[in-house]
Design an enzyme around this catalytic site. Structure first.
Site, short mmCIF file in Angstrom:
data_model
loop_
_atom_site.label_atom_id
_atom_site.label_comp_id
_atom_site.label_asym_id
_atom_site.label_seq_id
_atom_site.Cartn_x
_atom_site.Cartn_y
_atom_site.Cartn_z
N TYR A 151 0.84 -1.20 0.00
CA TYR A 151 0.00 0.00 0.00
C TYR A 151 0.88 1.25 0.00
CZ TYR A 151 -3.70 3.23 1.26
OH TYR A 151 -4.57 4.29 1.26
N TYR A 161 -2.76 4.41 9.15
CA TYR A 161 -2.20 3.13 8.69
C TYR A 161 -1.12 2.64 9.67
CZ TYR A 161 -1.54 -0.34 4.98
OH TYR A 161 -1.49 -1.50 4.25
P1 NAI Z 1 -7.54 -10.24 4.14
O1 NAI Z 1 -7.80 -10.03 5.60
O2 NAI Z 1 -8.57 -10.94 3.37
O3 NAI Z 1 -6.12 -10.97 3.94
C1 NAI Z 1 -5.07 -10.93 4.87
C2 NAI Z 1 -4.61 -12.38 5.04
O4 NAI Z 1 -3.42 -12.50 5.84
C3 NAI Z 1 -5.69 -13.26 5.69
O5 NAI Z 1 -6.04 -14.31 4.82
C4 NAI Z 1 -4.99 -13.76 6.93
O6 NAI Z 1 -5.46 -15.02 7.36
C5 NAI Z 1 -3.54 -13.78 6.44
N1 NAI Z 1 -2.59 -13.95 7.55
C6 NAI Z 1 -2.53 -13.22 8.71
N2 NAI Z 1 -1.57 -13.73 9.50
C7 NAI Z 1 -1.00 -14.77 8.83
C8 NAI Z 1 0.06 -15.69 9.13
N3 NAI Z 1 0.74 -15.64 10.30
N4 NAI Z 1 0.35 -16.65 8.22
C9 NAI Z 1 -0.30 -16.73 7.03
N5 NAI Z 1 -1.30 -15.88 6.69
C10 NAI Z 1 -1.64 -14.92 7.58
O7 NAI Z 1 -7.29 -8.76 3.55
P2 NAI Z 1 -6.74 -8.23 2.14
O8 NAI Z 1 -7.10 -6.81 2.10
O9 NAI Z 1 -7.15 -9.13 1.05
O10 NAI Z 1 -5.16 -8.27 2.35
C11 NAI Z 1 -4.28 -8.92 1.47
C12 NAI Z 1 -3.03 -8.08 1.25
O11 NAI Z 1 -3.39 -6.91 0.51
C13 NAI Z 1 -2.35 -7.59 2.54
O12 NAI Z 1 -0.95 -7.63 2.37
C14 NAI Z 1 -2.83 -6.16 2.62
O13 NAI Z 1 -1.97 -5.35 3.41
C15 NAI Z 1 -2.78 -5.80 1.15
N6 NAI Z 1 -3.51 -4.58 0.77
C16 NAI Z 1 -4.81 -4.41 1.14
C17 NAI Z 1 -5.49 -3.25 0.84
C18 NAI Z 1 -6.89 -3.04 1.29
O14 NAI Z 1 -7.34 -1.88 1.31
N7 NAI Z 1 -7.62 -4.09 1.62
C19 NAI Z 1 -4.83 -2.15 0.08
C20 NAI Z 1 -3.47 -2.45 -0.31
C21 NAI Z 1 -2.84 -3.62 0.05
#
Ligand code: NAI
Length: 269
Positions: A151, A161
Site C-alpha cells: 500500500y 495506517y
Molecule cells: P484479508 O484479511 O482478506 O487478507 C489478509 C490475510 O493474511 C488473511 O487471509 C490472513 O489469514 C492472512 N494472515 C494473517 N496472519 C498470517 C500468518 N501468520 N500466516 C499466514 N497468513 C496470515 O485482507 P486483504 O485486504 O485481502 O489483504 C491482502 C493483502 O493486501 C495484505 O498484504 C494487505 O496489506 C494488502 N492490501 C490491502 C489493501 C486493502 O485496502 N484491503 C490495500 C493495499 C494492500
C-alpha cells in the site's frame, strides 16, 4: 469474467484467501480461470474462521495450512505444493497483512514494540522467509514470478495506517533485494503491487477506512482499482507477457499515486 488462458500449464501457490472479500480469493479464482493449477494456503487460525475450504472445493485446489512466520511450515507447504501440482512453481502470491497495534487500538506514538515486532514478522519478514525457502529448496521454476501486495503508505503518510506503513516499506525493500538474487539464479521476477483501498477484512480494520476509501476514489481519475482488477493485474504479472519486469513496486490504483490536486476533491464541502 475475462479469461485468456494466460497461465495455461502453470503451477502456483496463493497465500491469504480468508473469505470472498480477500484480494487473494479473487487472484486464485482468476489464475485458475486462466488455466493454472494452484494450491491455497493460510494460517491455521484462518482455516477455522475463514471460508478457504469452500474456495478450495470450487477451484479444485488443495488447501494446505501454514503459518507464514514459521520456516518449517513454509518448507512443508512448498514441498507438498510441488508434489501435488506435479513440478516446480511458476508463481507465488504473498497476500498477508496484520497489525497487532492497529487491531488493539494503540496509536503510532504509543506503540507496543513487542506487538510491532510481531506485525513486522507477519506482514513483512514472512515475505523474505517465504522467498528464502523457495530459493534454498529450488522450488521455483526458471523464469517464475513472485508477487506481494502493498500500500502507498510505504511512501507517503497516512497516519491511521500506523505501523503497517513501516511493514510495507520493508516488504517493498525485500522485493528489490531478493529480486536481485532470484533474478541472477533463475530468472525469477519479484515485484510488489501497490493496490487501492479495498473492502476486505484486513482493509476494514484500519481506522477511518471508509474515509480513506472515498478520498482515494475521488482523487484517482479512474477511481479505486477493485479486487477483481487487481486479480487480473496479478495474472498478467504471473504470465509470460511480463518476463522482464522485476524488482518494481507497481501502482495499481487508478492513478491515485500520481495526483497532486484533484479539483473534484477541492470542490467538495
Ligand atoms: P484479508 O484479511 O482478506 O487478507 C489478509 C490475510 O493474511 C488473511 O487471509 C490472513 O489469514 C492472512 N494472515 C494473517 N496472519 C498470517 C500468518 N501468520 N500466516 C499466514 N497468513 C496470515 O485482507 P486483504 O485486504 O485481502 O489483504 C491482502 C493483502 O493486501 C495484505 O498484504 C494487505 O496489506 C494488502 N492490501 C490491502 C489493501 C486493502 O485496502 N484491503 C490495500 C493495499 C494492500
Amino acid at each position: 469474467m475475462i479469461q485468456h488462458q494466460l497461465l495455461a500449464g502453470k503451477r502456483g501457490v496463493i497465500f491469504g484467501a480468508l473469505d470472498e472479500s480477500s484480494i487473494a480469493w479473487h487472484v486464485a479464482t482468476q489464475c485458475v480461470a486462466e488455466g493454472a493449477k494452484i494450491t491455497l494456503t493460510n494460517a491455521p487460525v484462518a482455516m477455522r474462521f475463514g471460508t478457504i475450504q469452500q474456495l478450495g472445493e470450487k477451484l479444485n485446489a488443495e488447501v494446505i495450512s501454514a503459518d507464514a512466520t514459521s520456516t518449517e511450515e513454509l518448507t512443508t507447504l512448498f514441498h507438498k505444493s510441488v508434489d501435488v501440482l506435479g513440478g516446480p512453481l511458476d508463481f507465488v502470491l504473498h497476500s498477508i497483512g496484520m497489525s497487532l497495534n492497529v487491531r488493539k487500538g494503540k496509536t503510532y506514538t504509543d506503540i507496543n514494540h513487542e506487538w510491532m515486532h510481531k506485525t513486522l514478522d507477519i506482514s513483512a519478514m514472512s515475505f523474505h522467509r517465504m522467498m528464502q525457502v523457495l530459493y534454498q529448496t529450488d522450488a521455483m521454476a526458471d523464469g517464475g514470478s513472485i508477487l506481494a501486495l502493498t500500500y502507498i503508505a510505504a511512501q507517503r503518510v497516512f497516519p491511521d495506517y500506523s505501523e503497517m506503513a513501516d511493514a510495507k516499506a520493508l516488504l517493498e525493500s525485500f522485493a528489490r533485494s531478493f529480486g536481485y538474487h532470484f533474478g541472477v539464479k533463475k530468472g525469477v521476477r519479484v515485484n510488489t503491487i501497490s493496490q487501492s483501498p479495498t473492502r476486505t477484512t484486513a482493509g476494514s480494520g484500519v481506522k477511518g477506512f471508509d474515509d480513506f476509501f472515498s478520498y482515494a476514489e475521488a482523487m484517482a481519475p479512474l477511481g479505486n482499482a477493485s479486487a477483481e482488477e487487481c486479480a487480473r493485474y496479478c495474472a498478467s504479472l504471473f504470465s509470460d507477457y511480463t518476463k522482464a519486469v522485476t524488482m518494481q513496486n507497481l501502482f495499481h490504483d487508478g492513478g491515485f499515486s500520481s495526483m497532486g490536486v484533484n479539483p473534484a476533491v477541492l470542490s467538495k464541502e
